[in-house]
Design an enzyme around this catalytic site. Structure first.
Site, PDB file in Angstrom:
ATOM      1  N   HIS A  77     -23.405  -4.712 -51.070  1.00  0.00           N
ATOM      2  CA  HIS A  77     -22.897  -5.518 -49.977  1.00  0.00           C
ATOM      3  C   HIS A  77     -23.312  -6.700 -49.602  1.00  0.00           C
ATOM      4  CE1 HIS A  77     -25.563  -2.487 -48.276  1.00  0.00           C
ATOM      5  NE2 HIS A  77     -25.932  -3.404 -47.293  1.00  0.00           N
ATOM      6  N   ILE A 134     -20.430  -1.984 -38.767  1.00  0.00           N
ATOM      7  CA  ILE A 134     -20.228  -1.132 -37.616  1.00  0.00           C
ATOM      8  C   ILE A 134     -21.277  -1.700 -36.273  1.00  0.00           C
ATOM      9  CG2 ILE A 134     -21.907   0.611 -38.148  1.00  0.00           C
ATOM     10  CD1 ILE A 134     -19.545   2.722 -37.656  1.00  0.00           C
ATOM     11  N   HIS A 179     -23.683  -9.405 -46.801  1.00  0.00           N
ATOM     12  CA  HIS A 179     -23.453  -9.394 -45.153  1.00  0.00           C
ATOM     13  C   HIS A 179     -22.944 -10.989 -45.124  1.00  0.00           C
ATOM     14  CE1 HIS A 179     -25.973  -6.063 -43.831  1.00  0.00           C
ATOM     15  NE2 HIS A 179     -26.513  -6.100 -44.976  1.00  0.00           N
ATOM     16  N   ASN A 230     -29.449  -7.520 -49.075  1.00  0.00           N
ATOM     17  CA  ASN A 230     -30.810  -6.926 -49.027  1.00  0.00           C
ATOM     18  C   ASN A 230     -30.797  -6.106 -50.265  1.00  0.00           C
ATOM     19  OD1 ASN A 230     -31.492  -7.749 -46.376  1.00  0.00           O
ATOM     20  ND2 ASN A 230     -30.022  -6.104 -45.443  1.00  0.00           N
TER      21      ASN A 230
HETATM   22  P1  AMP Z   1     -28.211  -2.923 -45.433  1.00  0.00           P
HETATM   23  O1  AMP Z   1     -29.464  -2.616 -44.483  1.00  0.00           O
HETATM   24  O2  AMP Z   1     -28.200  -4.212 -46.281  1.00  0.00           O
HETATM   25  O3  AMP Z   1     -27.947  -1.725 -46.319  1.00  0.00           O
HETATM   26  O4  AMP Z   1     -26.977  -3.014 -44.335  1.00  0.00           O
HETATM   27  C1  AMP Z   1     -26.168  -1.853 -44.338  1.00  0.00           C
HETATM   28  C2  AMP Z   1     -25.302  -2.164 -43.263  1.00  0.00           C
HETATM   29  O5  AMP Z   1     -24.328  -1.235 -43.141  1.00  0.00           O
HETATM   30  C3  AMP Z   1     -25.809  -2.226 -41.835  1.00  0.00           C
HETATM   31  O6  AMP Z   1     -25.572  -3.494 -41.165  1.00  0.00           O
HETATM   32  C4  AMP Z   1     -25.035  -1.178 -41.000  1.00  0.00           C
HETATM   33  O7  AMP Z   1     -24.551  -1.406 -39.561  1.00  0.00           O
HETATM   34  C5  AMP Z   1     -23.616  -1.167 -41.751  1.00  0.00           C
HETATM   35  N1  AMP Z   1     -22.978   0.205 -41.782  1.00  0.00           N
HETATM   36  C6  AMP Z   1     -23.298   1.375 -41.921  1.00  0.00           C
HETATM   37  N2  AMP Z   1     -22.242   2.252 -41.969  1.00  0.00           N
HETATM   38  C7  AMP Z   1     -21.148   1.563 -41.557  1.00  0.00           C
HETATM   39  C8  AMP Z   1     -19.624   1.778 -41.723  1.00  0.00           C
HETATM   40  N3  AMP Z   1     -19.207   3.072 -41.654  1.00  0.00           N
HETATM   41  N4  AMP Z   1     -19.155   0.913 -41.373  1.00  0.00           N
HETATM   42  C9  AMP Z   1     -19.278  -0.316 -41.285  1.00  0.00           C
HETATM   43  N5  AMP Z   1     -20.714  -0.867 -41.561  1.00  0.00           N
HETATM   44  C10 AMP Z   1     -21.467   0.141 -41.824  1.00  0.00           C
END
Ligand code: AMP
Length: 124
Positions: A110, A40, A112, A97
């Protein structure tokens, strides 16, 4: 806020809601083991997240507890998504992460996938 990696899986986390279809995502791929969607708040021209369908808090939780089929399916999905996004020839980065020092904010594993421009060396 980075997550506390010692907490159990939270069914209310945002990616669990995406998996259940309770909130929308910009889906790019789905199979039995994984779902991929655009981040997002993209930090590169291509920034896709790939998540396993199982309830795993982190890379650590996943690699300790998931079945071989789940791990293989997830790994293949990450590779497939990068290929389908056209990232292989120019190259790309996969990042997990984990926990507080890793800066993990969403407590569902997740990957990236970053691409679409030169990404520099490692963590800067
Ligand atoms: P992390 O810091 O590795 O936990 O990354 C979480 C990621 O999730 C970040 O890059 C956010 O921009 C992304 N994120 C959070 N909410 C959403 C959402 N609803 N849809 C897509 N990405 C999201």
């Amino acid at each position: 806020m980075p997550i506390d990696p010692t907490l159990p899986y939270d069914e209310a986390n945002i990616f669990a809601k995406i998996l259940r279809g309770e909130i929308p995502s910009k889906k790019v791929y789905e199979d039995d083991h994984a779902l991929a969607f655009h981040d997002i708040a993209p930090q590169a021209p291509v920034h896709i997240l790939v998540i396993p369908k199982g309830a795993y808090v982190s890379w650590d939780d996943f690699t300790a507890k998931a079945s071989d089929a789940e791990i293989a399916g997830f790994a293949r999905a990450v590779g497939h998504v990068a290929r389908e996004a056209g990232l292989v020839d120019a190259g790309y980065r996969v990042l997990y992460n984990v926990g507080v020092n890793g800066g993990q904010e969403v407590p569902h594993l997740h990957a990236h996938i970053f691409g679409g421009k030169p990404l520099g060396r490692m963590i800067g």
